[in-house]
Write a protein that holds these residues in place. Structure first.
Motif, short mmCIF file in Angstrom:
data_model
loop_
_atom_site.label_atom_id
_atom_site.label_comp_id
_atom_site.label_asym_id
_atom_site.label_seq_id
_atom_site.Cartn_x
_atom_site.Cartn_y
_atom_site.Cartn_z
N ALA B 15 0.84 -1.20 0.00
CA ALA B 15 0.00 0.00 0.00
C ALA B 15 0.88 1.25 0.00
O ALA B 15 0.62 2.21 -0.74
N LEU B 16 1.94 1.22 0.82
CA LEU B 16 2.86 2.36 0.90
C LEU B 16 3.54 2.58 -0.46
O LEU B 16 3.63 3.71 -0.95
N ALA B 17 3.99 1.49 -1.09
CA ALA B 17 4.65 1.59 -2.39
C ALA B 17 3.68 2.13 -3.44
O ALA B 17 4.03 3.02 -4.23
N GLY B 18 2.45 1.61 -3.41
CA GLY B 18 1.46 2.05 -4.39
C GLY B 18 1.14 3.53 -4.22
O GLY B 18 1.10 4.29 -5.21
N TYR B 19 0.94 3.95 -2.96
CA TYR B 19 0.60 5.35 -2.69
C TYR B 19 1.78 6.27 -3.03
O TYR B 19 1.61 7.35 -3.59
N ALA B 20 3.00 5.80 -2.72
CA ALA B 20 4.20 6.58 -3.04
C ALA B 20 4.35 6.72 -4.56
O ALA B 20 4.70 7.80 -5.06
N ALA B 21 4.05 5.64 -5.29
CA ALA B 21 4.13 5.70 -6.76
C ALA B 21 3.12 6.71 -7.28
O ALA B 21 3.42 7.52 -8.16
N TYR B 22 1.90 6.67 -6.68
CA TYR B 22 0.86 7.62 -7.11
C TYR B 22 1.30 9.06 -6.86
O TYR B 22 1.20 9.92 -7.74
N LEU B 23 1.83 9.33 -5.66
CA LEU B 23 2.25 10.69 -5.33
C LEU B 23 3.42 11.13 -6.22
O LEU B 23 3.48 12.28 -6.65
N THR B 24 4.35 10.21 -6.49
CA THR B 24 5.50 10.55 -7.33
C THR B 24 5.05 10.92 -8.74
O THR B 24 5.47 11.93 -9.31
N ILE B 25 4.14 10.10 -9.28
CA ILE B 25 3.67 10.35 -10.65
C ILE B 25 2.85 11.64 -10.69
O ILE B 25 2.96 12.43 -11.61
N ALA B 26 2.05 11.86 -9.63
CA ALA B 26 1.23 13.08 -9.57
C ALA B 26 2.08 14.30 -9.25
O ALA B 26 1.58 15.43 -9.30
N ARG B 28 3.51 15.06 -6.32
CA ARG B 28 3.15 15.64 -5.03
C ARG B 28 4.12 15.23 -3.94
O ARG B 28 4.73 14.16 -4.01
N ALA B 29 4.22 16.09 -2.94
CA ALA B 29 5.11 15.81 -1.81
C ALA B 29 4.40 14.89 -0.82
O ALA B 29 3.21 14.60 -0.97
N MET B 30 5.14 14.46 0.17
CA MET B 30 4.59 13.59 1.19
C MET B 30 3.44 14.28 1.91
O MET B 30 3.51 15.46 2.22
N ASP B 31 2.37 13.54 2.17
CA ASP B 31 1.23 14.11 2.90
C ASP B 31 0.91 13.24 4.12
O ASP B 31 1.59 12.25 4.37
N ASN B 32 -0.15 13.63 4.84
CA ASN B 32 -0.47 12.93 6.08
C ASN B 32 -0.80 11.45 5.89
O ASN B 32 -0.28 10.63 6.64
N PRO B 33 -1.66 11.10 4.90
CA PRO B 33 -1.94 9.65 4.74
C PRO B 33 -0.66 8.84 4.56
O PRO B 33 -0.53 7.76 5.14
N MET B 34 0.29 9.37 3.77
CA MET B 34 1.52 8.62 3.57
C MET B 34 2.30 8.51 4.88
O MET B 34 2.86 7.45 5.18
N PHE B 35 2.31 9.58 5.65
CA PHE B 35 3.03 9.56 6.92
C PHE B 35 2.47 8.47 7.84
O PHE B 35 3.22 7.68 8.40
N TYR B 36 1.13 8.41 7.95
CA TYR B 36 0.52 7.41 8.84
C TYR B 36 0.74 6.00 8.30
O TYR B 36 0.98 5.06 9.06
N LEU B 37 0.68 5.86 6.97
CA LEU B 37 0.91 4.56 6.34
C LEU B 37 2.34 4.09 6.63
O LEU B 37 2.59 2.93 6.99
N ALA B 38 3.29 5.03 6.52
CA ALA B 38 4.70 4.70 6.78
C ALA B 38 4.88 4.32 8.25
O ALA B 38 5.61 3.38 8.57
N CYS B 39 4.19 5.05 9.15
CA CYS B 39 4.28 4.73 10.59
C CYS B 39 3.73 3.33 10.86
O CYS B 39 4.33 2.55 11.61
N VAL B 98 11.73 8.65 -3.25
CA VAL B 98 12.64 7.95 -2.36
C VAL B 98 11.87 6.96 -1.47
O VAL B 98 12.32 5.83 -1.24
N VAL B 99 10.70 7.40 -0.99
CA VAL B 99 9.87 6.50 -0.18
C VAL B 99 9.44 5.29 -1.01
O VAL B 99 9.41 4.15 -0.52
N LEU B 100 9.14 5.53 -2.29
CA LEU B 100 8.78 4.43 -3.19
C LEU B 100 9.91 3.41 -3.28
O LEU B 100 9.69 2.20 -3.16
N VAL B 101 11.13 3.91 -3.49
CA VAL B 101 12.30 3.02 -3.55
C VAL B 101 12.44 2.23 -2.25
O VAL B 101 12.65 1.02 -2.27
N GLY B 102 12.27 2.94 -1.13
CA GLY B 102 12.40 2.28 0.17
C GLY B 102 11.36 1.17 0.35
O GLY B 102 11.69 0.07 0.79
N ALA B 103 10.10 1.46 -0.02
CA ALA B 103 9.02 0.48 0.16
C ALA B 103 9.25 -0.74 -0.74
O ALA B 103 9.08 -1.89 -0.31
#
Lengths: 153, 120
Positions: B15-26, B28-39, B98-103
């Motif tokens: 889910a984190l990888a998918g959301y990070a891919a979406y944000l990267t393609i769009a 956009r910078a990191m947002d709250n949903p991504m932060f909570y997902l990463a946590c 970078v978060v996408l790569v990490g996930a």
């Protein structure tokens, strides 16, 4: 935001640092491999010490290469780009050489009944989804791209 | 390894990888949903570390336990490093890249961990 815009905003005379834009992702991938290869080789060498197994030392060599490449790409100045070019060229050579070697002399890569006696670079990085083979190619392409922009082409 | 926990971890990382891919393609910078997902993903990784060490006696005899623990410890590092990098790079899309790569890297590492546990 887009790559085209960021390249336009960069003066043609100054080099594009290797750590900007998508280069950040490249640094992240190299960082991940530096972490994975270092952890793996340190553990394997420590556990089998004082026996000397070729695959573990090749993994240690790979780890050093990934660490140097990560730092060189992350620093992003002109000297670092040159260091990165040398390191990543060696990485490509290493992946191909160890890849051929691991097929040609399988016995050298089987040591003392330990599980998983391959290196990061064995069989062209098969154990890591061939990323070790693709990564230096992407790295060299990125260095060429950022270097060319530096030349004002 | 605890199968349900591993499943939860893989789902969270995917889910984190998918959301990070979406944000990267769009773009956009990191947002709250991504932060909570990463946590949440990091929490599952720490749980995996604890469970992995507790249950290491159940592992196949020939498994390299040191290597297994080293992998687990490495896993714990990735999300914080990628996450802080992502937060620091809020001005461009590449922070989420970078978060996408990490996930994605973590998904591969979890796969390796399962291979180790299953004795290959």
């Amino acid at each position: 935001m887009s790559m085209a815009r960021s390249s336009m905003s960069t003066p043609a005379s100054s080099p594009t640092p290797t750590n900007t834009g998508p280069g950040r992702m490249l640094v992240a991938v190299y960082g991940l491999f530096a972490l994975a290869a270092t952890g793996r080789s340190v553990m394997q060498i420590a556990q089998t010490w004082p026996d000397q197994h070729l695959p573990y030392w090749l993994s240690a060599l790979a780890a050093v290469v990934y660490c140097v490449a990560t730092v060189a790409l992350a620093r992003g100045d002109r000297t670092s780009a040159r260091i990165a070019l040398g390191t990543i060229s060696f990485e490509l050579f290493g992946v191909i050489a160890v890849g051929i070697w691991s097929y040609a002399d399988k016995a050298a890569f089987v040591a003392a009944g330990q599980a998983g006696d391959t290196t990061v670079w064995s069989k062209f990085g098969q154990g890591y989804g061939y990323v070790p083979l693709i990564l230096p190619i992407v790295g060299l392409w990125w260095l060429r791209r950022t270097g060319r922009r530096a030349a004002g082409a | 390894m605890l199968v349900p926990l591993t499943v939860v971890l893989v789902v969270l990382l995917a889910a984190l990888a998918g959301y990070a891919a979406y944000l990267t393609i769009a773009g956009r910078a990191m947002d709250n949903p991504m932060f909570y997902l990463a946590c949440a993903a990091e929490f599952a990784i720490i749980a995996q570390l604890v469970v992995g060490i507790m249950r290491i006696g159940d592992s196949p005899g020939h498994m390299s336990q040191g290597l297994f623990v080293a992998y687990l410890a490495g896993l714990v590092l990735v999300v914080p490093v990628a996450g802080f990098w992502g937060i620091a790079e809020r001005t461009t899309r590449w922070g989420t890249g970078v978060v996408l790569v990490g996930a994605l890297g973590l998904l591969v590492m979890v796969g390796r961990l399962l291979q180790l546990w299953n004795g290959s």
